[in-house]
Design a protein around this motif. Structure first.
Motif, short mmCIF file in Angstrom:
data_model
loop_
_atom_site.label_atom_id
_atom_site.label_comp_id
_atom_site.label_asym_id
_atom_site.label_seq_id
_atom_site.Cartn_x
_atom_site.Cartn_y
_atom_site.Cartn_z
N MET A 1 0.82 -1.20 0.00
CA MET A 1 0.00 0.00 0.00
C MET A 1 0.86 1.26 0.00
O MET A 1 0.59 2.22 -0.75
N LEU A 2 1.91 1.27 0.81
CA LEU A 2 2.78 2.45 0.88
C LEU A 2 3.60 2.60 -0.39
O LEU A 2 3.85 3.72 -0.86
N GLN A 3 4.02 1.48 -0.98
CA GLN A 3 4.75 1.56 -2.24
C GLN A 3 3.84 2.09 -3.35
O GLN A 3 4.27 2.91 -4.18
N PHE B 1 -6.10 4.24 3.99
CA PHE B 1 -5.82 4.16 2.56
C PHE B 1 -6.92 3.32 1.90
O PHE B 1 -7.30 2.28 2.43
N PRO B 2 -7.41 3.72 0.75
CA PRO B 2 -8.53 3.00 0.12
C PRO B 2 -8.10 1.70 -0.57
O PRO B 2 -7.02 1.61 -1.14
N TRP B 3 -8.98 0.70 -0.50
CA TRP B 3 -8.81 -0.52 -1.27
C TRP B 3 -9.57 -0.34 -2.59
O TRP B 3 -10.78 -0.39 -2.62
N THR B 4 -8.84 -0.12 -3.66
CA THR B 4 -9.46 0.05 -4.96
C THR B 4 -9.21 -1.19 -5.82
O THR B 4 -8.28 -1.96 -5.57
N LYS B 5 -10.03 -1.37 -6.83
CA LYS B 5 -9.84 -2.50 -7.75
C LYS B 5 -8.49 -2.40 -8.46
O LYS B 5 -7.83 -3.42 -8.70
N LYS B 6 -8.07 -1.18 -8.76
CA LYS B 6 -6.80 -0.98 -9.44
C LYS B 6 -5.64 -1.42 -8.55
O LYS B 6 -4.73 -2.12 -8.99
N PHE B 7 -5.68 -1.02 -7.28
CA PHE B 7 -4.62 -1.41 -6.34
C PHE B 7 -4.60 -2.93 -6.18
O PHE B 7 -3.53 -3.56 -6.24
N LEU B 8 -5.76 -3.53 -5.97
CA LEU B 8 -5.84 -4.98 -5.76
C LEU B 8 -5.28 -5.74 -6.95
O LEU B 8 -4.46 -6.66 -6.79
N ALA B 9 -5.68 -5.34 -8.15
CA ALA B 9 -5.22 -6.04 -9.36
C ALA B 9 -3.73 -5.83 -9.60
O ALA B 9 -3.01 -6.77 -9.96
N GLN B 10 -3.25 -4.62 -9.35
CA GLN B 10 -1.84 -4.33 -9.61
C GLN B 10 -0.93 -5.12 -8.68
O GLN B 10 0.08 -5.69 -9.12
N VAL B 11 -1.28 -5.19 -7.41
CA VAL B 11 -0.45 -5.93 -6.45
C VAL B 11 -0.58 -7.44 -6.69
O VAL B 11 0.42 -8.17 -6.63
N ARG B 12 -1.78 -7.90 -6.98
CA ARG B 12 -1.97 -9.33 -7.27
C ARG B 12 -1.08 -9.79 -8.42
O ARG B 12 -0.48 -10.86 -8.37
N ASP B 13 -0.96 -8.95 -9.44
CA ASP B 13 -0.21 -9.33 -10.63
C ASP B 13 1.29 -9.06 -10.52
O ASP B 13 2.05 -9.42 -11.44
N SER B 14 1.72 -8.42 -9.44
CA SER B 14 3.16 -8.10 -9.32
C SER B 14 3.72 -8.46 -7.96
O SER B 14 4.70 -7.87 -7.50
N ARG B 15 3.10 -9.46 -7.32
CA ARG B 15 3.52 -9.85 -5.96
C ARG B 15 5.02 -10.18 -5.88
O ARG B 15 5.73 -9.68 -5.02
N MET B 16 5.48 -11.04 -6.77
CA MET B 16 6.86 -11.48 -6.70
C MET B 16 7.82 -10.34 -7.01
O MET B 16 8.88 -10.21 -6.37
N GLU B 17 7.46 -9.50 -7.97
CA GLU B 17 8.31 -8.35 -8.30
C GLU B 17 8.42 -7.39 -7.12
O GLU B 17 9.50 -6.86 -6.84
N LEU B 18 7.30 -7.19 -6.41
CA LEU B 18 7.32 -6.32 -5.23
C LEU B 18 8.24 -6.89 -4.16
O LEU B 18 9.03 -6.15 -3.55
#
Length: 340
Positions: free
Chosen positions: A184-186, A313-330
């Motif tokens: 979330m902070l990233q 901090f808001p939970w948005t669909k964009k945030f959820l999808a972006q983190v889901r798809d880049s977990r390992m990279e994060l």
């Protein structure tokens, strides 16, 4: 009269028949009276929960595998790869992992009637998982060691060089709530934020209990840590002061979901119903987590949930999808910054 050979053959066939009817059928049903729950809930929460489960489900034996959210994900993923999944129900705080399981077709679709009032932003849009409770990440400091001019007002403040050798977090590689907070902070502040935390010699190790110990013993007298961990000490350690950051607290989703391969679908569903009922939700509140269902009181010592929602901090669909798809990279980038 049956010969001894015929008798033994019949006994053998009967044994085979009994064995077959005791096994799972093609639809995943089972006569098993054991339900395995993999969870990151605290051990004392599990112990208290077990007392009520024995009353509610007298003919079912509940077994719990308790570990951090990332450990649970690793164990379940390994079981899925082997084709032998033991978990019937999972309860843990890495929502992004449940998104992955849903996309891979590994979860049983089920919406408890008792969870219908859970906000849409806190559950699967397709009915595969839902938030059972909400841990909240806040800031905390040791008032014996931190004077007024050093009390941070926000997460963003912690980039300031004056916090060198003073700040600590948990490890996002091992803790689901710490991963969510990092993500979330990233998402809002970028990797520069973490580069500055590294410059300040921030310690990012262990889970939330480890963070709290470092705050208490003075190794790092300021940290981000779950509200529930601090509230457990509210009567015994008055040095621990809570900060609700001005840029927002980070709400975590403690998710509950049923494995598609559960040995007993009906009992697993009834367990989910139980956890969303009055008794199950009260166990979550007694563990100092918020209920996602309107009408339940806040944990003792915590502000109303309306305050938390307004200041998070808001939970948005964009945030959820972006983190889901880049977990390992994060995780890889975080490791490069903080541990190398």
């Amino acid at each position: 009269m049956i010969s001894s050979g015929g008798f033994m053959r019949n006994v053998f066939l009967l044994a085979i028949f009994l064995m077959l009817i005791s096994c799972n059928d093609k639809n995943g049903q089972s006569n098993s009276n054991i339900i395995w729950v993999y969870t990151s809930l605290y051990k004392d929460t599990i112990n208290a929960l077990m007392i009520d489960l024995k009353k509610e489900f007298p003919n079912t034996e509940f077994k719990f595998f308790q570990a951090g959210s990332e450990e649970i994900a690793t164990k379940v993923n390994a079981e899925m790869m082997s084709g032998n999944v033991q978990a019937d129900v999972m309860i843990s705080s890495d929502r992004f992992w449940y998104e992955e399981l849903e996309m891979a077709g590994k979860l049983l679709k089920y919406t408890s009637a008792k969870s219908l009032n859970v906000p849409e932003s806190l559950k699967s849009s397709n009915g595969y998982y839902s938030t059972l409770s909400l841990p909240v990440m806040v800031l905390c400091y040791n008032s014996d060691l931190i004077k007024k001019d050093l009390i941070p007002e926000s997460f963003k403040d912690l980039q300031n060089p004056k916090y060198k050798d003073l700040f600590t977090t948990g490890d996002p590689l091992a803790s689901g709530t710490n991963f969510t907070t990092m993500a979330m902070l990233q998402y809002h502040y970028g990797w520069k934020f973490f580069e500055k935390l590294k410059d300040n010699n921030t310690i990012g190790q262990g889970g939330n209990s480890s963070v709290l110990r470092r705050i208490q013993n003075g190794q790092r007298p300021i940290g981000w840590v779950l509200l529930e961990n601090i509230l457990r000490f509210q009567d015994n350690d008055k040095r621990l002061k809570i900060i609700y950051p001005k840029d927002g607290v980070v709400t975590n989703n403690n998710i509950i979901a049923i494995s598609k391969t559960t040995r007993n679908k009906e009992v697993s569903k009834k367990f989910v119903d139980f956890m969303y009922g009055k008794i199950g939700q009260q166990h979550m509140i007694n563990s100092y987590m918020y209920s996602p269902i309107p009408g339940f009181k806040a944990p003792r010592g915590a502000p109303d949930f309306s305050f938390v929602l307004k200041n998070s901090f808001p939970w948005t669909k964009k945030f959820l999808a972006q983190v889901r798809d880049s977990r390992m990279e994060l995780k890889e980038r975080y490791t490069e910054i903080m541990f190398q």
